[in-house]
Design an enzyme around this catalytic site. Structure first.
Site, mmCIF file in Angstrom:
data_model
loop_
_atom_site.group_PDB
_atom_site.id
_atom_site.type_symbol
_atom_site.label_atom_id
_atom_site.label_comp_id
_atom_site.label_asym_id
_atom_site.label_seq_id
_atom_site.Cartn_x
_atom_site.Cartn_y
_atom_site.Cartn_z
ATOM 1 N N ASP A 1 -8.509 4.788 0.374
ATOM 2 C CA ASP A 1 -7.157 5.047 -0.130
ATOM 3 C C ASP A 1 -6.970 6.530 -0.417
ATOM 4 O OD1 ASP A 1 -5.334 2.690 -0.717
ATOM 5 O OD2 ASP A 1 -7.176 1.937 -1.589
ATOM 6 N N GLU B 1 1.290 6.413 -2.995
ATOM 7 C CA GLU B 1 0.835 5.394 -3.946
ATOM 8 C C GLU B 1 -0.194 5.914 -4.948
ATOM 9 O OE1 GLU B 1 -0.583 0.761 -4.070
ATOM 10 O OE2 GLU B 1 -0.736 1.828 -2.172
ATOM 11 N N ASP C 1 2.002 5.052 2.184
ATOM 12 C CA ASP C 1 1.045 4.100 1.631
ATOM 13 C C ASP C 1 -0.258 4.350 2.394
ATOM 14 O OD1 ASP C 1 -0.461 2.021 0.631
ATOM 15 O OD2 ASP C 1 1.219 0.624 0.593
ATOM 16 N N ILE D 1 -3.304 3.114 2.294
ATOM 17 C CA ILE D 1 -3.791 1.842 2.845
ATOM 18 C C ILE D 1 -2.870 0.756 2.332
ATOM 19 C CG2 ILE D 1 -5.601 0.096 2.912
ATOM 20 C CD1 ILE D 1 -7.674 2.139 2.796
ATOM 21 N N ASP D 2 -1.981 0.308 3.202
ATOM 22 C CA ASP D 2 -1.102 -0.799 2.857
ATOM 23 C C ASP D 2 -1.847 -2.079 3.230
ATOM 24 O OD1 ASP D 2 1.140 -2.230 2.109
ATOM 25 O OD2 ASP D 2 2.009 -2.145 4.111
ATOM 26 N N THR E 1 -4.591 -3.373 0.838
ATOM 27 C CA THR E 1 -5.951 -3.039 0.402
ATOM 28 C C THR E 1 -6.859 -4.265 0.410
ATOM 29 O OG1 THR E 1 -5.005 -1.336 -1.023
ATOM 30 C CG2 THR E 1 -7.301 -1.901 -1.391
ATOM 31 N N HIS F 1 1.511 -12.345 -3.647
ATOM 32 C CA HIS F 1 2.428 -11.301 -3.189
ATOM 33 C C HIS F 1 3.792 -11.853 -2.786
ATOM 34 C CE1 HIS F 1 -1.207 -8.578 -1.981
ATOM 35 N NE2 HIS F 1 -1.042 -8.685 -3.281
ATOM 36 N N SER G 1 -0.077 -6.450 4.781
ATOM 37 C CA SER G 1 0.397 -5.095 5.097
ATOM 38 C C SER G 1 1.629 -5.059 5.980
ATOM 39 C CB SER G 1 -0.722 -4.273 5.740
ATOM 40 O OG SER G 1 -0.809 -4.493 7.144
ATOM 41 N N LYS H 1 2.795 -6.541 9.666
ATOM 42 C CA LYS H 1 3.798 -7.579 9.973
ATOM 43 C C LYS H 1 5.037 -6.960 10.611
ATOM 44 C CE LYS H 1 3.764 -9.160 5.667
ATOM 45 N NZ LYS H 1 2.493 -8.654 5.104
ATOM 46 N N ARG I 1 9.734 -12.202 2.510
ATOM 47 C CA ARG I 1 8.942 -11.698 1.385
ATOM 48 C C ARG I 1 9.710 -11.946 0.096
ATOM 49 N NH1 ARG I 1 4.763 -8.021 0.018
ATOM 50 N NH2 ARG I 1 5.175 -6.841 -1.876
ATOM 51 N N ASP J 1 5.935 0.549 0.481
ATOM 52 C CA ASP J 1 5.571 -0.707 1.123
ATOM 53 C C ASP J 1 6.549 -1.124 2.227
ATOM 54 O OD1 ASP J 1 3.208 -1.340 -0.302
ATOM 55 O OD2 ASP J 1 4.377 -2.055 -2.005
#
Length: 358
Positions: A46, A71, A136, A138-139, A141, A240, A264, A267, A281, A293
């Site tokens: 990250d 982030e 981000d 690492i979207d 994690t 989430h 992440s 998608k 979502r 995000d």
């Protein structure tokens, strides 16, 4: 092409950061995982990814006032007991930049202080005025820690509007991962993994292999019109997104295929090339979406012909700072399906809010 210089810099930065992440994921050590105050896992990747993107964008776009909304910050790395992980991050960043001869213009090895400063360039608040990069590092994690899907997601806002987006998805196959048999034209017959998606406003969305110089291919969202023929994406983690609400919506639409659950903004990338037709979502009550995000993923999908809105059908507003204050959640579909999807969303939410007769 508009934003050509910015796009070249963003593609280079995201690809290089993804390379750093791949290296860490292959040799993941338990000592590489910290716990932030919100208990979500944070890895050296990250921080290293954020430092690489920050350093590279500043070097490539040195003549432009630089603002980065990201982030991470260095607060945890400045605490007692964090020196070992900071030194590992510093070595990773130096090694990654050295592979591309990117340290030569700097003419020195970066110090731990250089890395801390680079990470803390990401503390901008964003807003409606000027240009702001949104990252981000690492979207996804948890997907990263599982050896599954994650993305380096980098976007550019100009006067509060998304004008550029790049998604580097190291573990996403080049071949389609779901659904729509009519939309296989962008898939590959090989098992090769690693996709780079990118889009600039008004110019469409493109995909190319992450680790090769192959020519990019223009991609488009699914053209399916009947929801019964569609498949949909949702978050891997039930924490989430409300999977039961998504299931109710899918039932109302007559969707037959089971949901494809991956972590992440990969998608968004998969959706942009027609792997599926819908993305749902719905975070748990009280959660505030962060712009990093969704910024890159949103333009990747919209430039591929899709529509991204909140649950009430309003376009996402990235001009308010770090947070997206939404009506219930985020939904994505093509133009044909979106009206049906909005109705199913409204009906399902109304049913869930209706007081029980028991």
């Amino acid at each position: 092409m508009a934003y050509e210089k910015e796009l070249d810099a963003a593609k280079k930065a995201a690809s290089l950061a993804a390379r750093l992440c791949q290296k860490v994921q292959k040799a993941l050590l338990q000592s590489d995982v910290q716990s932030k105050s919100d208990k979500s896992p944070v890895t050296v990747a990250d921080y290293g990814s954020q430092a690489v993107v920050s350093l590279l964008l500043q070097r490539e776009l040195s003549s432009v006032l630089f603002s980065l909304v990201a982030e991470e910050d260095s607060a945890d790395l400045r605490k007692d007991g964090s020196q070992d992980i900071l030194e590992r991050i510093t070595k990773l960043v130096n090694d990654t930049l050295a592979t591309e001869d990117l340290l030569k213009p700097i003419d020195s090895t970066l110090s731990t202080d250089d890395i801390l400063r680079a990470i803390d360039c990401g503390t901008s608040e964003g807003g409606p005025n000027g240009r702001h990069w949104v990252l981000d590092p690492i979207d996804g994690t948890k997907g990263f820690l599982r050896g599954d899907q994650y993305a380096v997601a980098l976007g550019l806002l100009e006067e509060g509007k998304v004008v550029l987006g790049v998604l580097a998805c190291p573990n996403l196959p080049l071949a389609s991962i779901a659904g729509d048999k009519k939309n296989k034209k962008n898939s590959s017959s090989s098992d090769e993994k690693g996709c780079l998606f990118y889009a600039t406003i008004g110019s469409g969305t493109y995909m190319q292999p992450l680790d090769s110089k192959s020519e990019p291919v223009k991609v488009h969202v699914s053209s399916v019109e009947n929801p019964a023929d569609a498949s949909f994406f949702e978050s891997f983690e039930g924490a989430h997104s409300l999977h039961d609400l998504s299931s109710s919506i899918a039932n109302k639409l007559g969707v037959k295929a089971p949901p494809v659950r991956i972590d992440s903004q990969a998608k968004y990338g998969a959706l942009s090339r027609g792997d599926g037709a819908i993305y749902l979502r719905f975070p748990h009550k009280g959660y505030r979406e962060k712009i990093w995000d969704h910024v890159a993923g949103a333009i990747v999908v919209t430039e591929a012909g899709g529509i991204v809105t909140d649950a009430g059908g309003k376009a996402l507003d990235f001009s308010k700072g770090k947070y997206l204050d939404l009506d219930t959640g985020i939904i994505v579909a093509n133009e044909k399906i979106m009206p049906l999807l909005l109705k199913a969303v409204r009906d399902s939410i109304a049913e869930q809010e209706k007081p029980s007769s028991l």
